[in-house]
Design an enzyme around this catalytic site. Sequence first.
Site, PDB file in Angstrom:
ATOM      1  N   LYS A  11       0.836  -1.205   0.000  1.00 57.98           N
ATOM      2  CA  LYS A  11       0.000   0.000   0.000  1.00 57.98           C
ATOM      3  C   LYS A  11       0.877   1.263   0.000  1.00 57.98           C
ATOM      4  O   LYS A  11       2.069   1.208   0.325  1.00 57.98           O
ATOM      5  CB  LYS A  11      -0.936  -0.040   1.207  1.00 57.98           C
ATOM      6  N   TYR A  51     -12.225  -2.769  -3.914  1.00 50.93           N
ATOM      7  CA  TYR A  51     -12.860  -2.627  -2.597  1.00 50.93           C
ATOM      8  C   TYR A  51     -14.388  -2.563  -2.681  1.00 50.93           C
ATOM      9  O   TYR A  51     -15.035  -2.011  -1.791  1.00 50.93           O
ATOM     10  CB  TYR A  51     -12.317  -1.377  -1.902  1.00 50.93           C
ATOM     11  N   PHE A  59     -15.864   4.858   5.608  1.00 51.81           N
ATOM     12  CA  PHE A  59     -14.459   5.132   5.275  1.00 51.81           C
ATOM     13  C   PHE A  59     -14.135   4.869   3.806  1.00 51.81           C
ATOM     14  O   PHE A  59     -12.997   5.058   3.377  1.00 51.81           O
ATOM     15  CB  PHE A  59     -13.527   4.319   6.182  1.00 51.81           C
ATOM     16  N   ARG A  94      -2.021 -13.727   5.580  1.00 55.54           N
ATOM     17  CA  ARG A  94      -2.767 -12.898   6.547  1.00 55.54           C
ATOM     18  C   ARG A  94      -2.063 -12.890   7.906  1.00 55.54           C
ATOM     19  O   ARG A  94      -2.044 -11.865   8.598  1.00 55.54           O
ATOM     20  CB  ARG A  94      -4.204 -13.419   6.727  1.00 55.54           C
ATOM     21  N   THR A 100      -6.525  -6.196  10.528  1.00 54.27           N
ATOM     22  CA  THR A 100      -6.874  -5.012   9.733  1.00 54.27           C
ATOM     23  C   THR A 100      -6.555  -3.707  10.458  1.00 54.27           C
ATOM     24  O   THR A 100      -5.953  -2.794   9.879  1.00 54.27           O
ATOM     25  CB  THR A 100      -8.389  -5.063   9.398  1.00 54.27           C
ATOM     26  N   ARG A 111       1.611  -5.231   9.907  1.00 50.15           N
ATOM     27  CA  ARG A 111       0.684  -4.162  10.282  1.00 50.15           C
ATOM     28  C   ARG A 111       0.875  -3.736  11.735  1.00 50.15           C
ATOM     29  O   ARG A 111       0.807  -2.553  12.056  1.00 50.15           O
ATOM     30  CB  ARG A 111      -0.754  -4.618  10.025  1.00 50.15           C
ATOM     31  N   ASN A 125      -2.258   0.535   6.830  1.00 48.34           N
ATOM     32  CA  ASN A 125      -1.792  -0.767   7.330  1.00 48.34           C
ATOM     33  C   ASN A 125      -0.827  -1.489   6.383  1.00 48.34           C
ATOM     34  O   ASN A 125      -0.731  -2.713   6.402  1.00 48.34           O
ATOM     35  CB  ASN A 125      -2.980  -1.640   7.760  1.00 48.34           C
ATOM     36  N   HIS A 128      -1.883  -4.957   1.628  1.00 50.31           N
ATOM     37  CA  HIS A 128      -3.148  -5.666   1.437  1.00 50.31           C
ATOM     38  C   HIS A 128      -2.830  -7.143   1.299  1.00 50.31           C
ATOM     39  O   HIS A 128      -1.841  -7.505   0.666  1.00 50.31           O
ATOM     40  CB  HIS A 128      -3.846  -5.195   0.156  1.00 50.31           C
ATOM     41  N   GLU A 139      -9.592 -11.220  -6.649  1.00 50.36           N
ATOM     42  CA  GLU A 139      -8.569 -10.166  -6.647  1.00 50.36           C
ATOM     43  C   GLU A 139      -7.389 -10.509  -7.560  1.00 50.36           C
ATOM     44  O   GLU A 139      -6.875  -9.633  -8.259  1.00 50.36           O
ATOM     45  CB  GLU A 139      -8.080  -9.930  -5.208  1.00 50.36           C
TER      46      GLU A 139
HETATM   47  P1  IDP Z   1      -8.356  -6.278   5.271  1.00 47.66           P
HETATM   48  O1  IDP Z   1      -7.509  -5.327   4.445  1.00 47.66           O
HETATM   49  O2  IDP Z   1      -7.643  -6.704   6.531  1.00 47.66           O
HETATM   50  O3  IDP Z   1      -8.864  -7.460   4.469  1.00 47.66           O
HETATM   51  P2  IDP Z   1     -11.008  -5.112   5.058  1.00 47.66           P
HETATM   52  O4  IDP Z   1     -12.088  -5.202   6.082  1.00 47.66           O
HETATM   53  O5  IDP Z   1     -11.160  -5.913   3.792  1.00 47.66           O
HETATM   54  O6  IDP Z   1      -9.628  -5.476   5.783  1.00 47.66           O
HETATM   55  O7  IDP Z   1     -10.829  -3.574   4.704  1.00 47.66           O
HETATM   56  C1  IDP Z   1     -10.028  -3.173   3.622  1.00 47.66           C
HETATM   57  C2  IDP Z   1      -9.206  -1.968   4.033  1.00 47.66           C
HETATM   58  O8  IDP Z   1     -10.087  -0.885   4.374  1.00 47.66           O
HETATM   59  C3  IDP Z   1      -8.338  -2.159   5.263  1.00 47.66           C
HETATM   60  O9  IDP Z   1      -7.124  -2.816   5.011  1.00 47.66           O
HETATM   61  C4  IDP Z   1      -8.140  -0.728   5.714  1.00 47.66           C
HETATM   62  O10 IDP Z   1      -7.170  -0.071   4.886  1.00 47.66           O
HETATM   63  C5  IDP Z   1      -9.514  -0.123   5.427  1.00 47.66           C
HETATM   64  N1  IDP Z   1     -10.400  -0.199   6.595  1.00 47.66           N
HETATM   65  C6  IDP Z   1     -11.084  -1.289   7.021  1.00 47.66           C
HETATM   66  N2  IDP Z   1     -11.817  -0.992   8.110  1.00 47.66           N
HETATM   67  C7  IDP Z   1     -11.578   0.311   8.379  1.00 47.66           C
HETATM   68  C8  IDP Z   1     -12.068   1.205   9.395  1.00 47.66           C
HETATM   69  O11 IDP Z   1     -12.852   0.856  10.288  1.00 47.66           O
HETATM   70  N3  IDP Z   1     -11.591   2.489   9.351  1.00 47.66           N
HETATM   71  C9  IDP Z   1     -10.706   2.922   8.381  1.00 47.66           C
HETATM   72  N4  IDP Z   1     -10.243   2.109   7.413  1.00 47.66           N
HETATM   73  C10 IDP Z   1     -10.677   0.820   7.406  1.00 47.66           C
HETATM   74 MG    MG Z   2     -10.253  -7.597   2.957  1.00 46.25          MG
END
Ligand code: IDP
Ligand code: MG
Length: 157
Positions: A11, A51, A59, A94, A100, A111, A125, A128, A139
């Site tokens: 990222k 996404y 967000f 993961r 996350t 992360r 974070n 991805h 993906e």
């Molecule tokens: P992941 O990346 O761990 O799979 P997802 O729920 O798929 O998590 O969310 C994708 C991305 O969206 C996250 O990696 C993060 O950058 C962002 N994100 C997820 N939840 C939040 C939140 O509650 N606040 C701000 N950004 C978020």
């Molecule tokens: Mg995800």
Amino acid sequence: MAIEQTLILIKPDGAKRRLTGLAIDRLDASGLQLVAAKVVRVTETLAKEHYKELSDKPFFPNLIRYIQGEFHAIPENRILALVYEGDDAIKRVRAIAGATNPEQADPGTIRGTFGRVTTQGQFENVIHASGNAGDAVREVKLWFTADEIVSGSLAKA
Ligand code: IDP
Ligand code: MG
């Protein structure tokens, strides 16, 4: 266990802080195979498609800007995309990435060590990693053509 492919993106915060090598080092040390890699210009269309399951989240607009590199002044909206392959690859990557929310991620994960939550509440974070088998297949196909993946293990859909 099944052989899986999983998508990793370095990222924009990871790229800006020069964490690309560290991320690849940890992924390589896992024993998984790197089967595809390229630098991609992240268009708004690609970001929104990637996404799309989060499109109703508050967000989401900032997430689209973040992944396009707008908050980190990344030239040309560049991002490094990778596919790693191997037994149980999705879960293993993961585990290397961490949770996350970087505040809740294990301190030993990428992360947990390098991520942050900005004062605006944005999760930065670092990488991805596909979340589950369905996401991974979708993906990998979204970011790479079949020809760009150098693997004999999985049938090319
Ligand atoms: P992941 O990346 O761990 O799979 P997802 O729920 O798929 O998590 O969310 C994708 C991305 O969206 C996250 O990696 C993060 O950058 C962002 N994100 C997820 N939840 C939040 C939140 O509650 N606040 C701000 N950004 C978020
Ligand atoms: Mg995800």
